[in-house]
Enzyme design. Structure first.
Site, PDB file in Angstrom:
ATOM      1  N   CYS A  30       0.832  -1.208   0.000  1.00  0.00           N
ATOM      2  CA  CYS A  30       0.000   0.000   0.000  1.00  0.00           C
ATOM      3  C   CYS A  30       0.863   1.252   0.000  1.00  0.00           C
ATOM      4  CB  CYS A  30      -0.950  -0.001   1.199  1.00  0.00           C
ATOM      5  SG  CYS A  30      -0.144  -0.124   2.795  1.00  0.00           S
ATOM      6  N   HIS A  76      -1.637   1.237   7.459  1.00  0.00           N
ATOM      7  CA  HIS A  76      -2.120   1.147   6.078  1.00  0.00           C
ATOM      8  C   HIS A  76      -2.082   2.535   5.461  1.00  0.00           C
ATOM      9  CE1 HIS A  76      -4.412  -0.080   2.605  1.00  0.00           C
ATOM     10  NE2 HIS A  76      -5.351   0.818   2.870  1.00  0.00           N
TER      11      HIS A  76
END
Length: 1007
Positions: A454, A840
Site C-alpha cells: 500500500c 495502512h
C-alpha cells in the site's frame, strides 16, 4: 355386507345419511361374519383406502377395515399376509404405483392391527428387505417421510447388522437428493416436516446401534465433498447435524483435515456445502460444525481453502442474518470467518454495503431478540473497522448508523482479534487475482496490493494525479528502452486506459523497490517516494551525460540515410535533444518537483553570515514540541532549546536520536494530547520549518571570522518554488528518554489553497555562485529542518569556496523580496494506524494542473524584507477563496465529485470535506504526505514550467503505439477471463441450488 357398503359409498345420498349407515355397518362388526364375508369386506375396504375417489370413501374404508380386523383378527391375518405386503411394495395396487405414500400408510395401518399376531414377524422380515431396496431407489421426501414414520413405530422393520449400516448410508444419500421447488408456506412447512421425520429416524438408529454412526458420517462427507458438477446435494442434510454427538466434533474434524486422501478441492466443496446448511431452519449445531472445520483447516494451514471459501460464501452467511430463525448460528460463523481473515480487508468489504440496511431492520422489526442481537453484531463491526482502518468512504455511513450503540473498548477488540487469528497471516496466502469486476463509477483504476505494498500504491496514485507530471511522462519517447521511467510510463498508461478495475504493478514494484526494503514487509511511503524520485532523476541525468559526450554534428548537412539513425537516437533518451536548452539541462524531476532552499547562519557576535543553497524535492515538517496554531510561526528565543525531535521511518528504516531529548507530554507512546487550542494547520508547520533557530551551548556554531564557537541564528528561505510542492509531516519521532518511537496523532488542518513565501534574490553577479554551492552545512541540523536533497544536475566544484557571503556586501549591493506563491492542494497520502511498525496507506487526489490557476486569483504578494518587520507578514498562510469565486468552488464540492479516494484496488468518489474531517472521524488516520500544485496567474511562469518539446501540455497526450499495443493485449486477456468466469458462474448445474435456496429463505421468513 360388502355389497351394501359398496352401494352406499357410490350412491347419491347425502353425506350425513351415508355416515349414519356406515356407523351401522361398523357396529355390525361385533356380530358373527363368515370368513368369505370378512375377506370381501377387507378387499372392498382396501380398495376404498387405496383407490377411493374422495376423502369420504377413504375414511369409510379405514373405519370399516379397522372395526372388522379388530373383531375378526384370524380372518384378517389370513388376508394381510407377507405375500400381499410384498406385492404392494413391489407392484403397487391396481393403478396405484408402488412408490405412492398411500401404500406405506396402508401397510402401517394394517401392522398396528396385527401387532399381536405371530404372522407379523414374517411381514417384518419382508419389510426389512424391501425398505433397503426402496431407499436405494432414492424416493422423494414425502414417501421417505411415511417410511420413516412406519420404521419409527415398528423398529423390527429396520434392517440389522451389515444391512443396517448399508440402510443408514443409503438413507443419508437419499436425503441428499431431496429438493423442494414449492413456494407456498404450507408446502414449505410440509417439506421441512418430512425431512425432520427422516433425520429423526436416523437419530434413533444411531442411538440403538452406535456402529452405524461413523459409516453414516463418512457417507455425509463423501456426498458433500463430491466435485461432480452434475450433482448438488440438498441442504436437507443439515437436519442430520443436530443429531451428531457434539463430543465427536474434535475427533472427526481432526481425522478429516489430516487425511492425505482428501483433496483440497473436495474439502473446499465440503466446507462450502456445510456453510450452505446455515440456511436450514430448526437445525442445531450447524455453526458449531462449520467453525470446528474452519479451525481444523487453519490448524493444518490449509489457508488457500479458507481464503477461497470465505470470499465465496461470506455474503451468503451475512444474508442469513436477516432471518430470525437462523441468524444466531449465522452470526457465529460470520464472526469467525471475518475475525480470522486478518490478512486482507477483502472479505469484510464484501459485506460492508449491507451493514446499514441490516442495522436499520434490526432496529424496527419489533422482535424481542433483535436488540441483543444488534449489540452483538455492532461489536463485530467495530472490531472489523478497527482491524481494517483506513477506509473512511466505506465506514462513514456505518458509524453514523451505529453511533448511539455501545462501542467495545480497545483492549477487548485486541483480545478478540488475537484469539481469532489464523496460525499464520501473510498476504502470500492470497489465492489468485481478485475476482473479475468492472471499473468503479469513477472510471479510475485501482492498484492491487501485492503484499503490504500500500506504501507504493498510494505514492503511484499520487504521482498519477499530478496532472502535468503524468502528461509529460506519457509524452516521452522511450520506445525500446528498459529504464525505470519507461516502466513508470507503462504503468501510467495502464492506469489511464486499462479496462481492469485494479492493475497489478508487479514489474514496477520489482524495478522501483529500494534494495533495503524486504519483500512483503511494511514500508515507509515517504522513504519510497524519495528513493523513486532520486532514481528517476539520476537515470535521466546519466542519459544526459551520455548524450552530451557524443560529437555534435550539423543535422542540416546530413544525408537522408542518416535520418533514421537520428530518430533512433532520439527515441532512446528521456527528452529530445532539441529541448535541452529550454530545460536548462534540468531533469524532469527537477523541473516538476525541484525547489531551492537557502540556509543562512548568522553569527550573533560579529554578524557574519554564511549561506548555502540546497535543492529539495520535499520538505519534512516537524511538529513543534509545544505546538500551537496561534500567532503565526513559533520563533525560538535565546533561552529555548533547539529542535530535537527526530523522524523515524514509517514501517522501516532507522533513525539516530539527537544528543538532547524533547520534552514529552505523556509516557504513553500513543498519547493524544487534549487541548482547547485550535488544531495545527499545514501553514503552521511550514512556518515552524522556516522559523529562525538559535544555535548555542552544545549546538554552538563555529564562526570563521571569530575563529571560535559562537551563539548563532540559523534561517531557512525558499528561493525557488517547485511546480509540485511535496510536504511530509514528521509524525514518527524518536523519544530519547523512553527509547520508543511515537506516532503524533495530532489533527492538522489541511487548507485547499496555501501561500508559500518565496524569497527573490537581487544579488550582484559575483555573488550568484551561491546557487550552485555544494550540499553541505557548517553546523549540525535537527532532522526536521533538513530538506530532502536532490543532487543538482549541473555542479561546479571550483565554486565551493565562494559559498559564504558577508552580510555587509549583500546589504550594500542587493536586497531580498518575498512573494507569496499560491498553491492548491492536489493529493494527500494518509497513514492509518497507531504505530510506525504497521498500518495502512491510502490517498486522496484530484486532477490539478498549473493552468488551473484561475481557480484562485490571489496575487503574488511582493514584500520587501525588513529586519525589523513582523515575520508573520511574510509567513506561509492559508489563502481564502475570493468571494466572486465562492459559488464556483462550492459547486465543485462533493456534488461535482472532483476528489477521489484511492485505497489499493478501490477507487471511489469523495469530497474535500472528507479529507479535512478524516482525523476527527478516525483518529488513527492522519495526513502524512501532501502534494500542492503551484498556481500560475495569467502571463506568469515562475520556473519556466514543465514543458514537452518546448510546449506546455494542456491535454492528455496521445498514446504511443508501443503502449497502446500492450494495453490492447492486456484488455483482451481481461475480457476473455471475464467471459470464462461468467460462463462458470451461470452453469446449469447451479440451478437447483438457487431454486432451493429461495425456497429455504421463504421458510426462514415465515416460520
Amino acid at each position: 355386507m360388502d355389497k351394501i357398503l359398496e352401494g352406499l359409498v357410490s350412491s347419491n345420498h347425502s353425506i350425513p345419511v351415508k355416515r349414519a349407515i356406515v356407523k351401522k355397518v361398523v357396529e355390525a362388526a361385533e356380530k358373527e361374519v363368515t370368513e368369505e364375508q370378512c375377506r370381501a369386506l377387507f378387499t372392498l375396504t382396501t380398495r376404498l383406502i387405496l383407490l377411493g375417489e374422495d376423502a369420504f370413501q377413504k375414511q369409510t374404508g379405514s373405519q370399516v377395515l379397522e372395526a372388522y380386523a379388530r373383531y375378526h383378527r384370524p380372518e384378517f391375518e389370513h388376508f394381510f399376509t407377507k405375500d400381499f405386503v410384498l406385492s404392494l411394495l413391489q407392484q403397487g395396487y391396481g393403478q396405484l404405483d408402488r412408490k405412492d405414500p398411500a401404500v406405506i400408510d396402508y401397510i402401517h395401518c394394517c401392522l398396528r392391527l396385527l401387532i399381536s399376531c405371530p404372522s407379523v414377524l414374517e411381514i417384518f422380515a419382508v419389510i426389512q428387505v424391501e425398505v433397503l431396496r426402496m431407499v436405494c431407489e432414492r424416493p422423494e421426501s414425502s414417501l421417505c417421510a411415511r417410511l420413516s414414520t412406519l420404521l419409527s413405530d415398528f423398529v423390527q422393520c429396520i434392517p440389522r447388522e451389515k444391512s443396517g449400516v448399508l440402510f443408514c448410508q443409503q438413507l443419508v444419500r437419499t436425503i441428499s437428493y431431496f429438493h423442494c421447488f414449492a413456494s407456498q408456506e404450507r408446502e414449505l412447512r410440509e417439506y421441512v416436516g418430512q425431512v425432520t421425520k427422516v433425520s429423526t429416524l436416523l437419530q434413533n438408529i444411531w442411538k440403538a446401534d452406535p456402529a452405524t454412526l461413523l459409516p453414516s458420517l463418512q457417507e455425509v462427507f463423501a456426498i458433500i465433498s463430491s466435485t461432480d458438477p452434475a450433482f448438488d446435494p440438498s441442504i436437507a442434510l443439515a437436519s442430520l447435524v443436530q443429531h451428531i454427538p457434539v463430543q465427536m466434533i474434535t475427533v472427526l474434524i481432526k481425522s478429516l483435515t489430516t487425511d492425505q486422501n482428501v483433496k483440497d478441492a473436495s474439502m473446499t466443496k465440503a466446507l462450502c456445502r456445510m456453510i450452505d446448511w446455515l440456511s436450514w431452519p430448526l437445525a442445531q449445531h450447524v455453526d458449531t460444525w462449520v467453525i470446528a472445520l474452519l479451525k481444523g483447516l487453519a490448524a493444518v494451514q490449509k489457508f488457500t481453502i479458507l481464503i477461497d471459501v470465505t470470499l465465496l460464501k461470506i455474503e451468503l452467511v451475512f444474508s442469513r442474518l436477516w432471518y430470525p430463525i437462523v441468524r444466531q448460528g449465522a452470526l457465529a460463523v460470520l464472526s469467525h470467518m471475518l475475525l480470522s481473515f486478518q490478512h486482507s480487508p477483502e472479505a469484510f468489504h464484501l459485506v460492508v454495503p449491507h451493514v446499514v440496511h441490516l442495522v436499520q431492520s434490526l432496529r424496527t422489526d419489533g422482535l424481542p431478540t433483535s436488540k441483543v442481537f444488534l449489540l452483538q453484531f455492532t461489536e463485530l463491526i467495530h472490531c472489523m473497522m478497527y482491524q481494517y482502518s483506513g477506509f473512511p468512504d466505506l465506514y462513514d455511513h456505518i458509524l453514523e448508523a451505529i453511533k448511539d450503540l455501545p462501542k467495545p473498548v480497545e483492549d477487548k477488540i485486541k483480545l478478540v482479534l488475537n484469539q481469532s487469528a489464523w496460525t499464520s497471516q501473510s498476504n502470500s496466502f492470497a489465492s489468485g487475482l481478485l475476482r473479475q469486476a468492472g471499473k468503479s463509477e469513477t472510471g479510475k483504476t485501482g492498484l492491487v496490493n501485492l503484499g503490504n505494498t500500500c506504501y507504493m500504491n498510494s505514492i503511484i496514485q499520487t504521482l498519477f494525479m499530478a496532472t502535468d507530471f503524468r502528461r509529460h511522462v506519457l509524452s516521452l519517447q522511450l520506445n525500446g528502452s528498459n529504464t525505470l521511467m519507461k516502466k513508470l510510463q507503462l504503468l501510467f498508461a495502464f492506469l489511464a486506459h486499462t479496462q481492469r478495475a485494479a492493475y497489478a504493478p508487479r514489474n514496477f514494484l520489482e524495478a522501483s523497490r529500494p534494495p533495503w526494503f524486504n519483500a512483503g514487509s511494511q514500508q515507509d511511503c515517504s522513504e519510497y517516494l524519495r528513493f523513486l524520485l532520486d532514481r528517476l532523476h539520476e537515470e535521466e541525468k546519466t542519459l544526459q551525460v551520455l548524450e552530451s559526450a557524443k560529437p555534435i554534428t550539423d543535422t542540416s548537412s546530413r544525408e537522408p540515410t542518416s535520418v533514421t539513425s537520428a530518430e533512433e537516437q532520439e527515441e532512446s533518451h528521456l527528452t529530445p535533444a532539441e529541448t535541452k536548452s529550454e530545460n536548462n539541462g534540468q531533469t524532469l524531476i527537477e523541473r516538476t518537483f525541484g525547489g531551492k532552499l537557502v540556509t543562512g547562519i548568522r553569527c550573533m557576535q560579529c554578524n557574519f553570515i554564511s549561506e548555502k543553497e540546497e535543492p529539495f524535492t520535499d520538505l519534512s515538517l516537524a511538529f513543534c514540541p509545544s505546538a500551537t496554531s496561534q500567532g503565526g510561526p513559533h520563533i525560538q528565543g535565546p533561552s529555548e532549546e533547539p529542535k530535537v525531535l527526530c523522524q523515524g521511518s514509517v514501517n522501516g528504516g532507522s533513525e539516530v536520536p539527537e544528543p538532547a531529548s524533547a520534552s514529552t507530554t505523556a509516557s504513553n507512546p500513543h498519547f493524544v494530547p487534549v487541548t482547547n487550542e485550535p488544531p495545527l494547520s499545514v501553514p503552521d508547520l511550514v512556518n515552524y520549518f522556516l522559523a529562525p533557530e538559535i544555535l548555542d551551548e552544545d549546538n554552538a556554531y563555529f564562526c570563521e571570522k571569530c575563529s571560535s564557537l559562537q551563539r548563532a541564528e540559523r534561517t531557512m528561505k525558499v528561493v525557488s518554488a517547485p511546480e509540485y510542492l511535496i510536504l511530509t509531516l514528521l509524525r514518527f519521532s524518536y523519544d530519547a528518554k523512553c527509547h520508543i518511537r511515537r506516532k503524533i496523532l495530532d489533527n492538522v488542518t489541511i487548507p485547499s489553497f496555501m501561500g508559500l513565501p518565496v524569497h527573490a534574490s537581487c544579488m550582484p553577479q559575483h555573488c550568484s555562485s551561491c546557487t550552485s554551492s555544494p550540499l553541505q552545512v557548517d553546523s549540525p541540523e535537527s532532522s526536521e529542518n533538513l530538506a530532502k536533497k536532490l543532487k543538482p544536475s549541473q555542479r561546479d566544484e571550483e565554486e565551493e569556496e565562494r559559498a559564504r557571503i558577508d552580510i555587509e556586501e549583500i546589504s550594500s549591493t542587493g536586497e531580498m523580496s518575498v512573494q507569496s506563491v499560491p498553491y492548491v492542494l492536489s493529493s494527500v497520502v494518509m497513514h492509518s494506524g497507531i504505530s510506525s511498525e504497521s498500518g495502512h496507506y491510502y490517498s486522496y487526489g484530484r486532477n490539478i494542473s498549473g493552468a488551473d490557476g484561475a481557480q484562485h486569483s490571489a496575487n503574488h504578494l511582493a514584500i520587501k524584507e525588513d529586519p525589523g518587520s513582523n515575520p508573520a507578514e511574510y509567513a506561509c498562510s492559508a489563502l481564502s477563496i475570493p468571494s466572486e469565486q465562492g459559488a464556483t468552488v462550492a459547486a465543485s464540492g462533493p456534488a461535482a465529485k472532483d476528489w477521489l479516494l484511492f485505497n489499493d484496488s478501490r477507487v471511489t468518489f469523495t469530497s474535500f470535506q472528507s479529507v479535512q474531517n478524516i482525523t476527527n472521524r478516525f483518529p488513527k488516520d492522519t495526513a502524512y504526505v501532501l502534494m500542492y500544485r503551484r498556481q500560475e496567474l495569467p502571463g506568469q511562469d515562475v520556473n519556466g514550467g514543465v514543458m514537452a518539446n518546448g510546449m506546455r501540455l494542456s491535454a492528455e497526450p496521445p498514446l504511443q503505439k508501443e503502449l497502446l499495443d500492450a494495453i490492447i493485449k492486456d484488455n483482451k486477456l481481461y475480457l476473455q477471463a471475464s467471459e470464462t468466469e461468467h460462463n462458470e458462474h451461470y452453469a446449469p448445474s447451479r440451478v437447483h441450488v438457487k431454486i432451493e435456496g429461495c425456497a429455504i429463505a421463504n421458510i426462514n421468513e415465515t416460520i
